[in-house]
Design a protein around this motif. Sequence first.
Motif, PDB file in Angstrom:
ATOM      1  N   MET A   1       0.710  -1.219  -0.060  1.00 40.61           N
ATOM      2  CA  MET A   1      -0.212   0.025  -0.180  1.00 40.61           C
ATOM      3  C   MET A   1       0.834   1.339  -0.210  1.00 40.61           C
ATOM      4  O   MET A   1       2.066   1.434   0.455  1.00 40.61           O
ATOM      5  N   CYS A   2       0.388   2.208  -0.565  1.00 40.35           N
ATOM      6  CA  CYS A   2       1.159   3.556  -0.717  1.00 40.35           C
ATOM      7  C   CYS A   2       1.167   4.116   0.894  1.00 40.35           C
ATOM      8  O   CYS A   2      -0.003   4.224   1.208  1.00 40.35           O
ATOM      9  N   GLU A   3       2.403   4.675   1.001  1.00 38.40           N
ATOM     10  CA  GLU A   3       2.590   5.264   2.496  1.00 38.40           C
ATOM     11  C   GLU A   3       1.871   6.584   2.611  1.00 38.40           C
ATOM     12  O   GLU A   3       1.622   7.103   3.696  1.00 38.40           O
ATOM     13  N   ILE A   4       1.769   7.253   1.335  1.00 40.76           N
ATOM     14  CA  ILE A   4       1.221   8.735   1.489  1.00 40.76           C
ATOM     15  C   ILE A   4      -0.326   8.789   1.342  1.00 40.76           C
ATOM     16  O   ILE A   4      -0.782   9.302   2.291  1.00 40.76           O
ATOM     17  N   CYS A   5      -1.016   8.293   0.540  1.00 44.38           N
ATOM     18  CA  CYS A   5      -2.261   8.087   0.551  1.00 44.38           C
ATOM     19  C   CYS A   5      -3.004   6.734   0.785  1.00 44.38           C
ATOM     20  O   CYS A   5      -4.161   6.950   0.722  1.00 44.38           O
ATOM     21  N   ARG A   6      -2.484   5.852   1.123  1.00 44.69           N
ATOM     22  CA  ARG A   6      -3.032   4.733   1.804  1.00 44.69           C
ATOM     23  C   ARG A   6      -4.021   3.983   0.724  1.00 44.69           C
ATOM     24  O   ARG A   6      -4.894   3.755   1.133  1.00 44.69           O
ATOM     25  N   PRO A   9      -4.753   1.505  -6.475  1.00 42.61           N
ATOM     26  CA  PRO A   9      -3.600   2.150  -6.811  1.00 42.61           C
ATOM     27  C   PRO A   9      -3.702   3.509  -6.143  1.00 42.61           C
ATOM     28  O   PRO A   9      -4.575   3.946  -5.410  1.00 42.61           O
ATOM     29  N   CYS A  10      -2.515   4.499  -6.204  1.00 39.63           N
ATOM     30  CA  CYS A  10      -2.634   5.611  -5.434  1.00 39.63           C
ATOM     31  C   CYS A  10      -3.900   6.750  -6.080  1.00 39.63           C
ATOM     32  O   CYS A  10      -4.192   6.377  -7.054  1.00 39.63           O
ATOM     33  N   HIS A  11      -4.287   7.312  -5.241  1.00 34.36           N
ATOM     34  CA  HIS A  11      -5.046   8.304  -5.283  1.00 34.36           C
ATOM     35  C   HIS A  11      -4.375   9.294  -6.443  1.00 34.36           C
ATOM     36  O   HIS A  11      -3.342   9.665  -6.409  1.00 34.36           O
ATOM     37  N   ARG A  13      -4.358  12.427  -6.817  1.00 33.07           N
ATOM     38  CA  ARG A  13      -3.837  13.787  -6.381  1.00 33.07           C
ATOM     39  C   ARG A  13      -2.515  13.313  -5.228  1.00 33.07           C
ATOM     40  O   ARG A  13      -1.798  14.163  -5.086  1.00 33.07           O
ATOM     41  N   CYS A  14      -2.224  12.089  -5.038  1.00 37.76           N
ATOM     42  CA  CYS A  14      -1.076  11.484  -4.342  1.00 37.76           C
ATOM     43  C   CYS A  14       0.177  11.906  -5.410  1.00 37.76           C
ATOM     44  O   CYS A  14       0.336  11.772  -6.340  1.00 37.76           O
ATOM     45  N   PRO A  15       1.241  12.455  -4.639  1.00 36.95           N
ATOM     46  CA  PRO A  15       2.532  12.693  -5.360  1.00 36.95           C
ATOM     47  C   PRO A  15       3.265  11.517  -5.618  1.00 36.95           C
ATOM     48  O   PRO A  15       3.959  11.482  -6.719  1.00 36.95           O
ATOM     49  N   ASN A  16       2.884  10.281  -5.280  1.00 40.88           N
ATOM     50  CA  ASN A  16       3.434   9.022  -5.851  1.00 40.88           C
ATOM     51  C   ASN A  16       2.832   8.699  -6.997  1.00 40.88           C
ATOM     52  O   ASN A  16       3.030   7.656  -7.715  1.00 40.88           O
ATOM     53  N   ALA A  17       1.422   9.223  -7.186  1.00 41.67           N
ATOM     54  CA  ALA A  17       0.636   8.405  -8.337  1.00 41.67           C
ATOM     55  C   ALA A  17       1.367   8.879  -9.685  1.00 41.67           C
ATOM     56  O   ALA A  17       1.966   9.945  -9.962  1.00 41.67           O
TER      57      ALA A  17
HETATM   58 ZN    ZN Z   1      -0.085   7.279  -3.161  1.00 36.35          ZN
END
Ligand code: ZN
Length: 71
Positions: A1-6, A9-11, A13-17
Motif C-alpha cells: 500500500m502507498c504510504e502517502i495516500c494509503r 492504486p494511488c489516489h 492527487r497523491c505525489p506518488n501517483a
Molecule cells: Zn499514493
Amino acid sequence: MCEICRQIPCHPRCPNAPEPEPKYECSECGEGIYEGDRYFDGPDGYICEDCMENKSVEDVLGLFGEVLTTA
Ligand SMILES: [Zn+2]
Ligand SMILES: [Zn+2]
C-alpha cells in the motif's frame, strides 16, 4: 500500500501517483489539459478552465474578435 495516500492504486492527487498523459496543452499557460478537465476550444488553441476563469469579459469577447461598444 502507498504510504502517502494509503490507497491501491494511488489516489490521483497523491505525489506518488503516475502523471496522467495530458490530452491537450493550454495555449496560454502551457499546463496540460487532462481527461475530465474542462477547457475552451478557441480559434488560437485550447485554453484551460483556470485561464478562462482569469479572463475579463473583454478578454473573452476578444477571443471571438468582438469588443464592448460604448453607448
Ligand atoms: Zn499514493
Ligand atoms: Zn491555462
